[in-house]
Each structure stands twice: as C-alpha cells, then as structure tokens.
Design a protein around this motif. Structure first.
Motif: not given
Ligand code: ATP
Length: 191
Positions: A52, A10, A190, A40-41, A12, A47-50
């Motif tokens: 952009p 990720s 974040y 991307t996912e 992230n 559904g994990q919010t990363l």
C-alpha cells in the motif's frame, strides 16, 4: 537559480541503492533539494501488486529521517490510478517557476523513455539524469530527452531482491536502513 531534483519510482520498498542515488545526486548535481516521489502504479507495470502507498511512504520517511535537503512527496499516491511523470513534473514547474528541475531515472528505464506520456513536453520541463545500475547497459539519452549521466556509487541492489530475501527469511542488514528493516518485519509486509 535554485536546483531541484525529482526522484520517482515504486520504492517497494526503499533500499540502500536508492539512498546512494540520493547522496550522489545532491552532490554531483549541486541540488538544493531532492524529492522522492513514490508512484501509485507504473504505466509499464500494469496490475503489479505493490505494498500500500501509505506503507511505502512510511518506509521512505523512516529511511530518510535526519536527512537534510531531502523530502518525500505523496502527490502520486494521493492522486491514485496510473502515475504519469508529466503530471508530477508539471506540478513542480507550475509551483516553482524559475527553478531548474532535474528528473532522475534508472538506466533500466532508458529504452522506454521515448514512450513516456507527452515525452516532448516532459523533456522541455526537466533535465534528465541517468542513474547507472550494475549489469545494465547505459547508452545516451534517447531524443527528445537531454541530460547527463550520474557517476554515483553503483550498487547492484533492487527492491525485487529485497522482497525475495524477505520471503526467504534472509537478513536485510546493509541493504535497507535498520529502521526500515524493523518496520517491514514488524508489519509483515512482503511475506
Ligand atoms: P524493483 O526491483 O521492484 O523493480 P527497483 O528498486 O529496481 O525496484 P524502483 O523502486 O522503481 O526500482 O526505483 C526507483 C528508481 O531508482 C528507478 O529509476 C530505478 O532504476 C532506480 N534504482 C533502484 N535501485 C537502484 C540501484 N541499486 N542503483 C541505481 N539506481 C537504482
């Protein structure tokens, strides 16, 4: 034969643990090139919010500025949707026939590996390299995968810790490159 490493995740955000993995992989696996491939996912974190994709790519490029032999590939971000490793590895296998492919995977993913999409085909296309993580059991690769363990420079930092520190206003020096810390703080990511 050219040796190419693929490092998915990720990112992230990207943090110093990822960079130590890259350094170790280049040297221990005698790679000609290593490619960071932000997803991307993840199929395992629906559904994990990363942050952009464009922001995560920018932080990776800042972190890796000046590195030779290391690149960032935006194909999973460009494809969008759930990112499946088999799709990405096939792109490399088709584009560079005759190149030896290595796929880096953290020890925390070992238990889910047999569940990855088209595991049999994936295991044939690349040698899997397990990255040890402090506090994480590191068993052998589950079939059908074959590969080896990276010795690395074990460092117990994770992107979730970085995100938690940003929320708490704690310093990031030494945990992410200075340029990445500055870009995160300037963009309000974040928080
Ligand atoms: P999060 O905390 O958000 O789950 P992460 O930093 O653990 O993030 P990714 O960004 O997906 O995970 O990392 C990409 C790959 O790098 C994964 O295979 C992960 O296991 C590995 N990795 C991340 N941090 C380290 C570290 N400190 N040492 C070794 N491997 C790591």
């Amino acid at each position: 034969m050219e040796r190419l490493g693929l490092f998915g995740g990720s990112f992230n955000p990207v943090q110093c643990g990822h960079l130590l993995v890259a350094r170790a992989a280049l040297e221990e696996l005698a790679l000609d090139r290593l490619v960071f491939i932000p997803a991307t996912e993840s199929p395992f974190k629906p559904g994990q919010t990363l942050a952009p994709g464009a922001a995560r790519l920018r932080l990776l490029r800042l972190a890796l500025a000046g590195w030779t032999q290391v690149e960032v590939d935006d194909q999973e971000i460009a494809r969008g949707g759930v990112s499946y490793t088999i799709d990405t590895v096939r792109v490399y296998a088709d584009r560079f026939p005759g190149v030896k492919l290595f796929y880096l995977v953290g020890a925390d993913h070992l238990s889910t590996l047999p569940l990855w999409r088209e595991a049999e085909a994936l295991a044939k296309l690349a040698e899997f390299v397990v990255i040890p993580r402090p506090g994480q059991a590191c068993g052998p690769l589950p079939p059908p995968f074959h590969g080896r363990l990276l010795k690395g420079f074990p460092l117990g930092v994770s992107a979730s810790q970085i995100r938690a520190r940003i929320k708490q206003g704690l310093p990031l020096e030494g945990l992410v490159p200075a340029t990445v810390a500055e870009a995160i703080l300037n963009s309000g990511l974040y928080l």
